[in-house]
Write an enzyme that holds these catalytic residues in place. Structure first.
Site, mmCIF file in Angstrom:
data_model
loop_
_atom_site.group_PDB
_atom_site.id
_atom_site.type_symbol
_atom_site.label_atom_id
_atom_site.label_comp_id
_atom_site.label_asym_id
_atom_site.label_seq_id
_atom_site.Cartn_x
_atom_site.Cartn_y
_atom_site.Cartn_z
ATOM 1 N N ASP A 1 -1.892 -3.426 3.197
ATOM 2 C CA ASP A 1 -2.985 -3.911 4.049
ATOM 3 C C ASP A 1 -2.569 -3.946 5.520
ATOM 4 O OD1 ASP A 1 -3.987 -4.309 1.563
ATOM 5 O OD2 ASP A 1 -3.935 -6.497 1.629
ATOM 6 N N GLU B 1 -3.663 1.070 -6.513
ATOM 7 C CA GLU B 1 -3.833 -0.396 -6.455
ATOM 8 C C GLU B 1 -2.706 -1.091 -7.195
ATOM 9 O OE1 GLU B 1 -5.416 -2.052 -4.134
ATOM 10 O OE2 GLU B 1 -7.401 -1.376 -4.780
ATOM 11 N N HIS B 2 -2.197 -2.151 -6.581
ATOM 12 C CA HIS B 2 -1.076 -2.922 -7.125
ATOM 13 C C HIS B 2 0.143 -2.047 -7.355
ATOM 14 C CE1 HIS B 2 -2.353 -7.067 -7.566
ATOM 15 N NE2 HIS B 2 -3.583 -6.588 -7.718
#
Ligand code: GLA
Length: 387
Positions: free
Chosen positions: A176, A40-41
């Protein structure tokens, strides 16, 4: 796509947008939301991510209209937008995800003429499940079909990301749009966000399940500190690169380098997260292969802690949900997506989710006055034409 969704979409097009002499045939498309198991990130820092598409989708009906005009209708907002010009709309923010794709496509020299588009979906918005990327990828894919572009799904993902970066104004990474473009049923993708190499992996832990808890804290990445985080990562990267020119992304750095590179305290914390996430992602992918649910869960908790303390993209509500699940001895839990609210991903033994959720729901609403929601999901296919 169910018959009733198709009928709703088609009748919206014919009721709302009057006939024109050269309307093309209506075609149907859909694009999913996504979860991210780990990584994540890090998708704007060259890191490794492990997302999958889920069975929540946005559905589109589209036709060429021969008018040189874009006639757009959102069934969910019951709102229409008609324009000849591709300009940002303050009043109808939903239209920007579509116009952004048109703008990027044209700047790449791809043909886009007038079209009518209606869309509706069940991906919760502002919940960190990529409802906006689903619109961008769905529209880019649909336009590629009705205007005969010669383009791969990987390039569609890049085009959709550019629409979000340049037109919508969120400097998101590639995760995404990429997973929504290329996902296959029952598989996560492991994606190297620097080289864009990827492979498919099953997400199969017999006896265990993943599910989502929506904190109902709505976030808009545009209004959040998302873009600031990306800037900090970029400045930390250029400081590391000055000292070690072979280091081109923060994911290639090591702890020695980030200590020596003269990072500000915030940049240093962001870098610690990114380096930690690199080994957590590798561990999770290995543990999933070994069917070691316990280890996967531990990495999820530790990822959350790092997102909360080092990357500082969590919030009181999602921290509470994660700690609450920890106290109930689930295997793992963490916030997913951009953060500042949105969903928590939970990994636990099968069969406990309803009982746990009804307990959490009460305590959460007493503490925060908010209604949490639970979403069960299965891993689904990426963008597609629905015949
Ligand atoms: C949002 C962005 C992605 C990624 C995640 C955090 O979903 O769109 O590019 O940065 O946040 O991992």
């Amino acid at each position: 796509m169910t018959l009733s969704i198709r009928e709703n979409l088609s009748s919206s097009l014919s009721d709302i947008f009057p006939g024109a002499s050269s309307l093309g045939p209506i075609r149907f498309f859909s694009a999913p939301g996504r979860v991210n198991i780990i990584g994540e990130h890090v998708d704007y820092a060259g890191g490794l991510v492990f997302p999958a598409a889920i069975d929540f989708r946005t559905n589109f009906a589209i036709r060429t209209n021969g008018l040189g005009t874009f006639r757009l209708y959102s069934l969910d907002f019951q709102s229409e937008f008609v324009t000849k010009d591709v300009i940002y709309s303050e009043e109808k923010p939903w239209a920007n995800y579509i116009l952004g794709v048109v703008s990027e496509a044209r700047s790449l020299g791809l043909r886009v003429e007038g079209f009518d588009l209606a869309f509706t979906g069940n991906i919760p918005q502002g919940a960190g499940l990529s409802s906006s990327a689903a619109v961008e990828v769905g529209v880019a894919f649909a336009l590629s079909k009705i205007f005969d572009w010669d383009i791969t799904k990987e390039k569609i993902a890049l085009l959709a990301q550019a629409a979000e970066n340049h037109f919508v104004g969120v400097n998101c990474g590639i995760m995404d749009q990429f997973v929504i473009a290329v996902a296959k049923p029952s598989s996560c993708i492991s994606l190297n966000t620097e080289s864009l190499e990827y492979s498919y992996h099953s997400l199969d832990l017999p006896g265990y399940e993943f599910y989502l808890i929506d904190s109902n804290v709505k976030h808009s990445l545009k209004e959040s500190e998302y873009n600031d985080r990306r800037k900090e990562v970029e400045s930390a990267t250029s400081k590391c690169n000055k000292l070690s020119p072979e280091v081109k992304t923060l994911s290639q750095a090591d702890f020695f380098l980030i200590e020596k590179a003269g990072l500000t305290p915030s940049e240093f914390k962001r870098a610690v997260h990114i380096l930690g996430e690199r080994s957590r992602a590798q561990n999770v992918i290995r543990s999933l292969k070994d069917k070691n649910a316990k280890e996967v869960g531990e990495e999820l908790f530790s990822c959350h802690e790092s997102l909360s303390k080092n990357f500082q993209v969590s919030c009181e509500e999602t921290d509470f949900i994660v700690e609450w699940f920890r106290s109930e001895n689930v295997l793992g839990a963490r916030m997913i997506g951009g953060g500042f609210g949105g969903c928590v991903l939970v990994l636990d033994k099968e069969g406990r989710s309803s009982y746990l959720f009804s307990k959490l729901e009460k305590e959460y609403s007493q503490k925060f006055g908010l209604n949490a929601k639970i979403y069960k999901f299965s891993i689904s296919e990426g963008v597609r034409e629905d015949s």
